[in-house]
Design a protein around this motif. Structure first.
Motif, mmCIF file in Angstrom:
data_model
loop_
_atom_site.group_PDB
_atom_site.id
_atom_site.type_symbol
_atom_site.label_atom_id
_atom_site.label_comp_id
_atom_site.label_asym_id
_atom_site.label_seq_id
_atom_site.Cartn_x
_atom_site.Cartn_y
_atom_site.Cartn_z
ATOM 1 N N VAL A 71 14.661 -41.047 71.616
ATOM 2 C CA VAL A 71 14.825 -41.407 70.216
ATOM 3 C C VAL A 71 15.624 -40.295 69.555
ATOM 4 O O VAL A 71 15.519 -39.129 69.942
ATOM 5 N N LEU A 72 16.431 -40.658 68.590
ATOM 6 C CA LEU A 72 17.139 -39.678 67.781
ATOM 7 C C LEU A 72 16.276 -39.414 66.567
ATOM 8 O O LEU A 72 15.913 -40.338 65.834
ATOM 9 N N VAL A 73 15.910 -38.155 66.369
ATOM 10 C CA VAL A 73 15.028 -37.770 65.279
ATOM 11 C C VAL A 73 15.772 -36.881 64.298
ATOM 12 O O VAL A 73 16.444 -35.926 64.706
ATOM 13 N N ARG A 74 15.651 -37.205 63.010
ATOM 14 C CA ARG A 74 16.106 -36.295 61.955
ATOM 15 C C ARG A 74 14.987 -35.276 61.794
ATOM 16 O O ARG A 74 13.872 -35.620 61.406
ATOM 17 N N VAL A 75 15.259 -34.034 62.134
ATOM 18 C CA VAL A 75 14.242 -32.988 62.088
ATOM 19 C C VAL A 75 13.984 -32.603 60.637
ATOM 20 O O VAL A 75 14.889 -32.183 59.926
ATOM 21 N N MET A 76 12.734 -32.758 60.223
ATOM 22 C CA MET A 76 12.338 -32.407 58.858
ATOM 23 C C MET A 76 11.655 -31.044 58.815
ATOM 24 O O MET A 76 11.689 -30.370 57.788
ATOM 25 N N ALA A 77 11.028 -30.640 59.902
ATOM 26 C CA ALA A 77 10.364 -29.335 59.998
ATOM 27 C C ALA A 77 10.313 -28.929 61.455
ATOM 28 O O ALA A 77 10.033 -29.740 62.325
ATOM 29 N N GLY A 78 10.590 -27.664 61.708
ATOM 30 C CA GLY A 78 10.520 -27.135 63.060
ATOM 31 C C GLY A 78 9.607 -25.930 63.083
ATOM 32 O O GLY A 78 9.666 -25.081 62.194
ATOM 33 N N VAL A 101 11.797 -37.802 61.390
ATOM 34 C CA VAL A 101 11.863 -39.250 61.186
ATOM 35 C C VAL A 101 12.816 -39.849 62.223
ATOM 36 O O VAL A 101 13.939 -39.355 62.409
ATOM 37 N N VAL A 102 12.374 -40.917 62.874
ATOM 38 C CA VAL A 102 13.201 -41.592 63.876
ATOM 39 C C VAL A 102 14.391 -42.247 63.190
ATOM 40 O O VAL A 102 14.239 -43.027 62.251
#
Length: 181
Positions: free
Chosen positions: A28-35, A67-68
């Motif tokens: 899945v391509l995820v928009r990273v909101m927190a790492g 978020v996916v």
């Protein structure tokens, strides 16, 4: 996309433009909101983590929440818009979470609980897996046992306390004066 890239050991990460990741069939391509940034991430940055070797240039960051954005053709557990979290990479040549997007093996993530913020979810994976390995996989902690957890308010300790309690153990924890409460 922008990413914090390890260009050499023992130097600050460099904010750099790199190509967007492309998800494979099981990703899945995820928009990273927190790492999350863990002690292991800092050891890798210094070139000291022999068990988690990563050669520059590399995108570090083991833990994330996001978020996916896109789903690979073989993925049926997630949909676009799902909020997810997990340990996604940052070791062994897998790109990590210190980027705007990540192509993630769908087996490495789970739906983020609604009760958690993105930041809270991103702080959990490695600490929880460390606690699980020690308490469940190795010690098989269960009802009636007593468990002492050093650093009970730390990044792994607070999860270990909760896990041991959930498995029915009586828990005792140590901590510095500032963490006693």
């Amino acid at each position: 996309m922008r990413a914090a890239v390890l260009t050499a050991y023992n130097v600050p990460l460099q904010l750099t433009e790199i190509p967007d990741p492309v998800p494979g069939p099981g990703d899945v391509l995820v928009r990273v909101m927190a790492g999350g940034v863990n002690p292991l991430d800092t050891k890798i940055r210094r070139g000291e983590a022999a068990h988690a070797q990563t050669a520059p240039p590399a995108v570090l960051g083991i833990d994330m929440a996001g978020v996916v954005e896109e789903v690979g053709s073989e993925v049926d557990r997630f949909r676009v818009g799902d909020e997810v979290f997990g340990m996604i990479g940052g070791v062994g040549g897998l790109p990590g979470s210190l980027a705007e997007f990540a192509a993630v093996d769908a087996r490495l993530i789970a739906r983020k609980p609604d009760a958690l913020t993105m930041e809270q979810a991103a702080a959990l994976p490695l600490g929880f897996i460390t606690s699980w390995e020690g308490l469940v996989d190795r010690a098989n902690v269960g009802p009636g046992q007593q468990v002492l957890i050093h650093g009970g308010a730390g990044g792994v300790g607070y999860l270990a306390v909760q896990l041991a309690l959930a498995r029915g153990a009586q828990v005792f924890a140590t901590g510095s004066p500032s963490s006693q409460e």
